[in-house]
Design a protein around this motif. Sequence first.
Motif, PDB file in Angstrom:
ATOM      1  N   GLU A 185       1.677  10.497  -0.396  1.00  0.00           N
ATOM      2  CA  GLU A 185       2.288  10.725   0.913  1.00  0.00           C
ATOM      3  C   GLU A 185       1.291  11.258   1.934  1.00  0.00           C
ATOM      4  O   GLU A 185       1.288  10.836   3.083  1.00  0.00           O
ATOM      5  N   GLU A 186       0.409  12.162   1.539  1.00  0.00           N
ATOM      6  CA  GLU A 186      -0.553  12.743   2.485  1.00  0.00           C
ATOM      7  C   GLU A 186      -1.560  11.689   2.960  1.00  0.00           C
ATOM      8  O   GLU A 186      -1.931  11.665   4.129  1.00  0.00           O
ATOM      9  N   THR A 187      -1.988  10.808   2.073  1.00  0.00           N
ATOM     10  CA  THR A 187      -2.907   9.734   2.464  1.00  0.00           C
ATOM     11  C   THR A 187      -2.214   8.777   3.418  1.00  0.00           C
ATOM     12  O   THR A 187      -2.788   8.359   4.440  1.00  0.00           O
ATOM     13  N   LEU A 226       0.814  -1.217   0.000  1.00  0.00           N
ATOM     14  CA  LEU A 226       0.000   0.000   0.000  1.00  0.00           C
ATOM     15  C   LEU A 226       0.845   1.264   0.000  1.00  0.00           C
ATOM     16  O   LEU A 226       0.480   2.265  -0.616  1.00  0.00           O
ATOM     17  N   ARG A 227       1.971   1.215   0.691  1.00  0.00           N
ATOM     18  CA  ARG A 227       2.824   2.404   0.810  1.00  0.00           C
ATOM     19  C   ARG A 227       3.274   2.903  -0.551  1.00  0.00           C
ATOM     20  O   ARG A 227       3.352   4.104  -0.791  1.00  0.00           O
ATOM     21  N   PHE A 228       3.549   1.993  -1.466  1.00  0.00           N
ATOM     22  CA  PHE A 228       4.019   2.403  -2.792  1.00  0.00           C
ATOM     23  C   PHE A 228       2.883   2.924  -3.668  1.00  0.00           C
ATOM     24  O   PHE A 228       3.128   3.578  -4.659  1.00  0.00           O
ATOM     25  N   LYS A 229       1.649   2.643  -3.282  1.00  0.00           N
ATOM     26  CA  LYS A 229       0.509   3.077  -4.086  1.00  0.00           C
ATOM     27  C   LYS A 229      -0.173   4.325  -3.521  1.00  0.00           C
ATOM     28  O   LYS A 229      -0.915   4.985  -4.221  1.00  0.00           O
ATOM     29  N   LEU A 230       0.062   4.617  -2.248  1.00  0.00           N
ATOM     30  CA  LEU A 230      -0.614   5.743  -1.613  1.00  0.00           C
ATOM     31  C   LEU A 230       0.171   7.037  -1.776  1.00  0.00           C
ATOM     32  O   LEU A 230       1.394   7.040  -1.642  1.00  0.00           O
TER      33      LEU A 230
END
Length: 157
Positions: free
Chosen positions: A133-135, A127-131
Amino acid sequence: LMTGAYAEWAQVGLGLALAIYAAIGLFNLRMSLPRASESWIAPFVGIATGFIAAGTGVFVIPSGPYLQAIGLKKDEMVQALGITFTVSTVVLGGIVAHAGMLRADLLVPTIVALVASLIGMWIGQKLRFKLPEETFRKWFFVGLLLLGAHLALHPFL
């Protein structure tokens, strides 16, 4: 410290600190620390984190706010937190073992928790690579708020 007479109050205090920190983050109030002060503040943050971790088993306060205040980006923050939590967990494990608190009846729950953690880390990394930064930041603070609320309210439930 985790099992002493004031352990529940240490847990409540940590829960409140986490919830306040999460609320500050969710309201987008940014803390910052000048680079020049990192070298002398970092040891105090480490010592304070160690004492709090010894009392509660949680390594987020004050290391999390400190790492955020020095301006780490999303991937740097995740890496720094990962390193911090890994080192802290290994040290805490050594302290628990040295105190003779490792028990065979805790083996299965520990393995289940470890597997669940590893699955959560794998999902989080995807998920980190798809989100954006603010989300990511928002959900990070929502997680801390939930953890803080759980810690603060658990002794009263």
